[in-house]
Design a protein around this motif. Structure first.
Motif: not given
Length: 118
Positions: A108-115
């Motif tokens: 979830q953190r990785r997806k948030a950073r990508e977003a």
């Protein structure tokens, strides 16, 4: 006609005394809409209307909002008794569950950073 006036006065007095005692004995914080002092003044200075307003808008509708010290015997958490709740049978299952939680959080953190980067 005088009989009905006296009966009305007696009923009003009884209602007023009941509501006055009820306001005084209701614990602080359990009143609705106002604190204890304004409710006491309303019932005291407006016997009939204040008593009716107290019964409709001020009196607590259910049990106490918070437990009293003498009622605290053992905390109960009904969400732990819910069917389907995960409960580890052994330490390895618990460790596996925690590992999956960490992996999900990292994803979830990785997806948030990508977003944020878009």
């Amino acid at each position: 006609m005088l009989y009905f006036g006296g009966l009305f006065g007696l009923i009003t007095l009884g209602l007023w005394l009941f509501c006055l005692v009820d306001v005084i004995t209701t614990p602080d914080g359990d009143h609705r809409h106002l604190s204890k002092t304004p409710w006491l003044l309303i019932v005291l200075f407006f016997p009939l209307a204040g008593s009716i307003v107290w019964l409709v808008a001020g009196k607590p509708t259910r049990g106490p909002a918070r437990p009293r010290p003498y009622e605290r015997t053992m905390p109960s958490f009904p969400e732990y008794d819910r069917p389907g709740r995960f409960a580890a049978d052994d330490p390895t299952s618990d460790a596996e569950f925690l590992r999956r939680c960490r992996e999900r959080a990292e994803e979830q953190r990785r997806k948030a950073r990508e977003a944020e980067g878009d």
